[in-house]
Enzyme design. Structure first.
Site, PDB file in Angstrom:
ATOM      1  N   HIS A 121     -39.162 -39.344  46.135  1.00  0.00           N
ATOM      2  CA  HIS A 121     -40.038 -39.125  47.277  1.00  0.00           C
ATOM      3  C   HIS A 121     -41.494 -38.956  46.874  1.00  0.00           C
ATOM      4  CE1 HIS A 121     -36.527 -37.774  50.087  1.00  0.00           C
ATOM      5  NE2 HIS A 121     -36.324 -38.950  49.500  1.00  0.00           N
ATOM      6  N   ARG A 261     -39.800 -36.635  54.416  1.00  0.00           N
ATOM      7  CA  ARG A 261     -38.350 -36.475  54.237  1.00  0.00           C
ATOM      8  C   ARG A 261     -37.969 -35.127  53.648  1.00  0.00           C
ATOM      9  NH1 ARG A 261     -38.351 -41.934  50.825  1.00  0.00           N
ATOM     10  NH2 ARG A 261     -40.321 -40.914  50.267  1.00  0.00           N
ATOM     11  N   HIS A 358     -27.898 -41.702  45.008  1.00  0.00           N
ATOM     12  CA  HIS A 358     -27.003 -41.384  46.125  1.00  0.00           C
ATOM     13  C   HIS A 358     -25.566 -41.204  45.653  1.00  0.00           C
ATOM     14  CE1 HIS A 358     -30.148 -43.496  48.845  1.00  0.00           C
ATOM     15  NE2 HIS A 358     -30.388 -42.211  48.773  1.00  0.00           N
TER      16      HIS A 358
END
Length: 592
Positions: A121, A261, A358
């Protein structure tokens, strides 16, 4: 006085009519880039004085391989395979290939997963196309047809789900919303996506990538960032949009940070809070040492140190866990800045390779003695506000999953599922596969061949051979994200041979193409050798000790579990930065 290169840049911009597009002028100040500036711009411009637009927010992603859009039209997502068969639904790829099995990584803590997301991010944020309403409809589910936007360049590209799906199996849930990434059309009339964040490893997720956002996060007093104080502890300020998170308890609120986010996962919000507190503590220490510095000077000097610390943790502690032996050249040798290196993030890095994290996400965490499934952690700031120390301890002590083709169903069935509303969530694997097709990323084998690796057949895949054959018409059709995450890890690392090459290439560019890199020498932007030595002492363990009240001690390497070679160390015994050295006036060589 302008430098010759900047003058030529201005002339070129004038002739082409694109001065602001090329970046000869900083978008945040409308001033010519100055070689003598000690500090980074917020929007990432003016890092490279020869090409001031490199790495700035809003830059189009760099293509390594040309885009492969359907029929070569430059805009329609990849829809069919080599032999003309329709590509399988991304949801089918997820449920058939990326099944849920518990493959715990006993060599890594959940903090490894968390730093991977925190770093992501900082580097990349791909905006979605603007649209009103929803893409899905009952007619699409019944007919199994693509949304008409797919062929016209519109924003909708929803995922149609098979009728016998294990979870999304009703007429209301068999279409998963998906909006295409916003894009620009290049000179060849080809759709190209872009990065909302700066490309640099510059803590833009802490400070913002625009002057407006950066200003909204500052207190404008003593160089500090805005906070909300709860029970004597500092927390992130409140986001104006109250619907960006799920509130569990009275007093919960959605967080605001340099990246939108921040509320996605409590561990991510925690690291944002850690570096908010670290910034403010460092600003206090600098003010004591240099009471003559005003708010702006304290803010910029503190920001400069925090960026250096994040760079140090990323390259000194994190990357080796991911890349293994591939990381050697990034971790050793003298740092030499090269203005000819383009640091722009590649489309494949942002859209596929760096999404390996992920697969690291565990099924849940145990916080204050209570096991909480991952789906019940997402978008919930309550765990940060009420259980900061306990959440930190969970990230430091509990394992993450191995980065492989196995994914938690908490992430493939229930991601962002609304409380008490089953089947309203998303599937992270399906979304990632669909995003690759949206961006026109070539297939898995094309990438292997580009990097000098043998093309794979169903028989030579590292994992899931029968599963891939079950859903794909040909091994040549396998999507990059799905194929690469299924590779066996490289020696000493976490990802496979293809992802290790893509990641290594990008991380090399980010380090050696950054004029402000903390180890850079002989430039006005440089720390002195003594200051670099001080920064090199710091560790994530010490940062956690400084910002988590009551923690007491942390293992030397927070990315590894506690053991004989990685003992828990009392906070007072972990090396710290000598602020007086960081405040010392550099010798003339560092101030041209």
């Amino acid at each position: 006085m302008f430098t010759l290169n900047l003058w030529l840049c201005l002339v070129l911009g004038y002739l082409l009519g694109v001065v602001f597009e090329t970046g000869c002028v900083s978008t945040e100040t409308n001033q010519i880039c100055r070689e003598g500036s000690l500090y980074r711009t917020i929007d990432g411009s003016c890092n490279n004085l020869l090409k001031p637009w490199l790495g700035m927010a809003g830059s189009v992603f760099r293509r390594i391989l040309p885009a492969q859009y359907e029929g070569g039209d430059g805009r329609t997502p990849r829809l069919t395979g080599r032999r003309g068969a329709r590509l399988p639904s991304p949801r089918l790829v997820s449920t058939a290939v990326h099944v849920s099995e518990n493959h715990t990584d006993t060599t890594a803590t959940a903090m490894l997963m968390q730093w991977a997301q925190f770093l992501d991010h900082d580097l990349t944020s791909t905006p979605k196309s603007v649209m009103e309403g929803k893409c899905c409809s009952h007619e699409m589910v019944r007919g199994g047809q693509q949304h008409p936007d797919v062929y016209t360049g519109g924003p909708c590209f929803p995922i149609i789900i098979q009728h016998d799906d294990r979870y999304f199996n009703t007429s209301d849930t068999r279409c998963m919303e998906f909006t295409r990434s916003d894009a620009r059309t290049d000179a060849n009339n080809t759709r190209q996506q872009y990065n909302n964040n700066t490309a640099w490893l510059d803590a833009s997720h802490v400070y913002g990538s625009s002057q407006e956002l950066a200003a909204s996060l500052r207190s404008f007093k003593d160089g500090k960032l805005k906070v909300i104080v709860r029970n004597g502890e500092e927390f992130l300020p409140e986001l104006e949009d109250p619907d960006s998170c799920f509130k569990l308890n009275h007093g919960d609120y959605c967080f605001k940070a340099g990246d939108s986010r921040v509320n996605v996962y409590p561990g991510l919000s925690l690291l944002h809070t850690v570096f908010l507190r670290y910034h403010n503590k460092m600003a206090d220490r600098l003010k004591v040492t240099r009471p003559d510095w005003d708010d702006e000077k304290l803010y910029q000097e503190t920001r400069r140190i925090v960026i250096a610390v994040i760079q140090r943790v990323t390259y000194g502690e994190f990357i080796q866990h991911i890349l293994g032996e591939q990381a050697y050249t990034l971790l050793h040798g003298h740092h030499v800045y090269d203005p000819n290196i383009d640091p722009t993030l590649s489309n494949v890095f942002s859209t596929a390779a760096y999404r390996f994290g992920h697969s690291l996400v565990p099924d849940g965490l145990t916080i204050s003695g209570q096991y909480v499934p991952t789906a019940s952690l997402l978008l919930r700031p309550s765990y940060v506000l009420s259980s900061f120390k306990q959440l930190t301890e969970a990230l430091l002590s509990e394992p993450c999953q191995k980065p492989d083709r196995y994914y938690s169903q908490e992430m493939t069935d229930k991601m962002f599922e609304k409380p008490d509303k089953p089947r309203t969530g998303f599937d992270i694997v399906a979304l990632n596969v669909q995003r690759g097709r949206d961006h026109g990323l070539p297939g898995y084998n094309d990438w292997r061949e580009f990097y000098g690796l043998a093309r794979k057949t169903f028989q030579t895949l590292d994992s899931g051979r029968a599963k891939f054959k079950q859903v794909y018409d040909s091994a040549e059709d396998i999507d990059l994200y799905s194929g690469a995450i299924s590779e066996a890890p490289v020696r000493g690392g976490a990802v496979g041979e293809l992802y290790s090459r893509i990641l290594s290439e990008q991380f090399t560019r980010l380090k050696y193409g950054d004029r402000f890199w903390f180890e850079n020498v002989n430039d006005v932007t440089s720390f002195t050798p003594q200051q670099v030595a001080e920064i090199s002492k710091i560790s994530l363990a010490k940062v956690i000790c400084e910002t988590v009240p009551g923690i007491g001690g942390v293992q030397r390497n927070p990315f590894r579990p506690i053991g004989s070679e990685n003992p828990r160390v009392a906070c007072g015994f972990l090396p710290d930065i000598n602020v007086e050295i960081l405040c010392a006036t550099p010798s003339p060589i560092y101030h041209k």
